[in-house]
Write a protein that holds these residues in place. Structure first.
Motif, mmCIF file in Angstrom:
data_model
loop_
_atom_site.group_PDB
_atom_site.id
_atom_site.type_symbol
_atom_site.label_atom_id
_atom_site.label_comp_id
_atom_site.label_asym_id
_atom_site.label_seq_id
_atom_site.Cartn_x
_atom_site.Cartn_y
_atom_site.Cartn_z
ATOM 1 N N CYS A 29 0.836 -1.194 0.000
ATOM 2 C CA CYS A 29 0.000 0.000 0.000
ATOM 3 C C CYS A 29 0.870 1.243 0.000
ATOM 4 C CB CYS A 29 -0.962 0.007 1.179
ATOM 5 S SG CYS A 29 -0.205 -0.048 2.788
ATOM 6 N N GLY A 30 0.238 2.337 -0.309
ATOM 7 C CA GLY A 30 0.956 3.600 -0.343
ATOM 8 C C GLY A 30 0.072 4.723 0.144
ATOM 9 N N GLY A 31 0.725 5.789 0.524
ATOM 10 C CA GLY A 31 -0.001 6.962 0.969
ATOM 11 C C GLY A 31 0.655 8.208 0.421
ATOM 12 N N MET A 32 -0.156 9.155 0.062
ATOM 13 C CA MET A 32 0.352 10.418 -0.459
ATOM 14 C C MET A 32 -0.423 11.568 0.171
ATOM 15 S SD MET A 32 0.881 9.779 -4.539
ATOM 16 C CE MET A 32 -0.830 9.406 -4.892
ATOM 17 N N ALA A 33 0.276 12.655 0.385
ATOM 18 C CA ALA A 33 -0.370 13.874 0.865
ATOM 19 C C ALA A 33 -0.635 14.768 -0.340
ATOM 20 C CB ALA A 33 0.510 14.569 1.889
ATOM 21 N N LEU A 34 -1.286 14.187 -1.342
ATOM 22 C CA LEU A 34 -1.510 14.866 -2.606
ATOM 23 C C LEU A 34 -3.005 14.935 -2.889
ATOM 24 C CD1 LEU A 34 -0.135 15.926 -5.264
ATOM 25 C CD2 LEU A 34 -0.436 13.604 -6.130
ATOM 26 N N ASP A 35 -3.470 16.115 -3.227
ATOM 27 C CA ASP A 35 -4.853 16.281 -3.669
ATOM 28 C C ASP A 35 -4.867 15.928 -5.151
ATOM 29 O OD1 ASP A 35 -7.256 17.202 -4.717
ATOM 30 O OD2 ASP A 35 -7.319 18.938 -3.395
ATOM 31 N N LEU A 36 -5.483 14.811 -5.495
ATOM 32 C CA LEU A 36 -5.456 14.340 -6.879
ATOM 33 C C LEU A 36 -6.259 15.220 -7.821
ATOM 34 C CD1 LEU A 36 -5.680 10.515 -6.247
ATOM 35 C CD2 LEU A 36 -3.702 11.800 -7.048
ATOM 36 N N THR A 52 4.229 13.634 6.321
ATOM 37 C CA THR A 52 4.470 12.244 6.716
ATOM 38 C C THR A 52 3.268 11.694 7.471
ATOM 39 O OG1 THR A 52 6.841 12.675 6.836
ATOM 40 C CG2 THR A 52 6.028 10.732 8.003
ATOM 41 N N LYS A 53 2.718 12.508 8.376
ATOM 42 C CA LYS A 53 1.552 12.082 9.163
ATOM 43 C C LYS A 53 0.364 11.778 8.245
ATOM 44 C CE LYS A 53 -1.481 13.500 12.860
ATOM 45 N NZ LYS A 53 -2.160 14.592 13.494
ATOM 46 N N LYS A 75 8.857 -2.766 5.566
ATOM 47 C CA LYS A 75 9.689 -1.951 4.690
ATOM 48 C C LYS A 75 8.890 -0.761 4.199
ATOM 49 C CE LYS A 75 12.283 -2.046 0.335
ATOM 50 N NZ LYS A 75 11.793 -0.785 -0.158
ATOM 51 N N THR A 76 9.560 0.365 4.098
ATOM 52 C CA THR A 76 8.942 1.541 3.497
ATOM 53 C C THR A 76 9.912 2.137 2.476
ATOM 54 O OG1 THR A 76 9.814 3.051 5.156
ATOM 55 C CG2 THR A 76 7.633 2.147 5.566
ATOM 56 N N THR A 77 9.364 2.809 1.513
ATOM 57 C CA THR A 77 10.152 3.577 0.560
ATOM 58 C C THR A 77 9.541 4.963 0.526
ATOM 59 O OG1 THR A 77 10.585 1.618 -0.772
ATOM 60 C CG2 THR A 77 10.946 3.758 -1.830
ATOM 61 N N CYS A 78 10.351 5.952 0.785
ATOM 62 C CA CYS A 78 9.867 7.336 0.820
ATOM 63 C C CYS A 78 10.561 8.135 -0.267
ATOM 64 C CB CYS A 78 10.148 7.969 2.179
ATOM 65 S SG CYS A 78 9.418 7.073 3.543
ATOM 66 N N LEU A 80 11.231 11.958 -1.622
ATOM 67 C CA LEU A 80 11.186 13.368 -1.274
ATOM 68 C C LEU A 80 11.423 14.179 -2.540
ATOM 69 C CD1 LEU A 80 13.306 13.252 1.997
ATOM 70 C CD2 LEU A 80 10.840 13.210 1.770
ATOM 71 N N ALA A 81 10.461 15.003 -2.895
ATOM 72 C CA ALA A 81 10.560 15.763 -4.138
ATOM 73 C C ALA A 81 11.199 17.123 -3.938
ATOM 74 C CB ALA A 81 9.170 15.933 -4.747
ATOM 75 N N ASP A 82 11.370 17.531 -2.709
ATOM 76 C CA ASP A 82 11.906 18.862 -2.424
ATOM 77 C C ASP A 82 13.220 18.704 -1.681
ATOM 78 O OD1 ASP A 82 12.420 21.441 -1.424
ATOM 79 O OD2 ASP A 82 10.287 21.892 -1.324
ATOM 80 N N ASP A 83 14.300 19.244 -2.229
ATOM 81 C CA ASP A 83 15.624 19.129 -1.604
ATOM 82 C C ASP A 83 15.695 19.770 -0.224
ATOM 83 O OD1 ASP A 83 16.751 17.654 -3.611
ATOM 84 O OD2 ASP A 83 17.565 19.386 -4.683
ATOM 85 N N SER A 84 14.772 20.676 0.088
ATOM 86 C CA SER A 84 14.790 21.305 1.407
ATOM 87 C C SER A 84 14.420 20.323 2.511
ATOM 88 C CB SER A 84 13.850 22.500 1.435
ATOM 89 O OG SER A 84 12.499 22.086 1.357
ATOM 90 N N TYR A 85 13.887 19.136 2.167
ATOM 91 C CA TYR A 85 13.505 18.145 3.160
ATOM 92 C C TYR A 85 14.696 17.326 3.633
ATOM 93 C CZ TYR A 85 8.603 18.981 2.012
ATOM 94 O OH TYR A 85 7.375 19.540 1.831
ATOM 95 N N ARG A 86 15.847 17.469 3.047
ATOM 96 C CA ARG A 86 17.023 16.679 3.441
ATOM 97 C C ARG A 86 17.534 17.066 4.780
ATOM 98 N NH1 ARG A 86 20.641 15.433 -1.758
ATOM 99 N NH2 ARG A 86 18.945 14.802 -3.091
#
Length: 86
Positions: A29-36, A52-53, A75-78, A80-86
């Motif tokens: 399964c997967g989860g996204m904080a995206l309004d489709l 993340t929440k 296992k999770t795979t995350c 990150l699309a924004d370099d500021s999250y590093r």
């Protein structure tokens, strides 16, 4: 037998996606904080912690439909699309 999971009628199938799949031995399964609808980050995902929440709550809801919890995740795979999250 494969079971496609979409608790709460999330909008994913309308866009050719499915948020979860259960097989005899595994659940994916997967989860996204995206309004489709707008393809923008959901308003409540205003920080990486909140994003993340939101994603984990979506995953938790999918897991619960087949009797699993976040404690069953191995296992999770995350991504990150924004370099500021590093």
């Amino acid at each position: 037998m494969t079971e496609y999971l979409n608790p709460g009628n999330l909008p994913y199938p309308r866009f050719g996606m499915n948020p979860g799949v259960a097989t005899k031995d595994y659940v994916f399964c997967g989860g996204m904080a995206l309004d489709l609808e707008t393809l923008a980050r959901k308003p409540e995902a205003d920080t990486i912690a909140n994003e993340t929440k939101v994603a984990l709550e979506e995953i938790q809801g999918i897991l619960e439909t087949v009797g699993c919890t976040l404690g069953d995740v191995v296992k999770t795979t995350c991504y990150l699309a924004d370099d500021s999250y590093r």
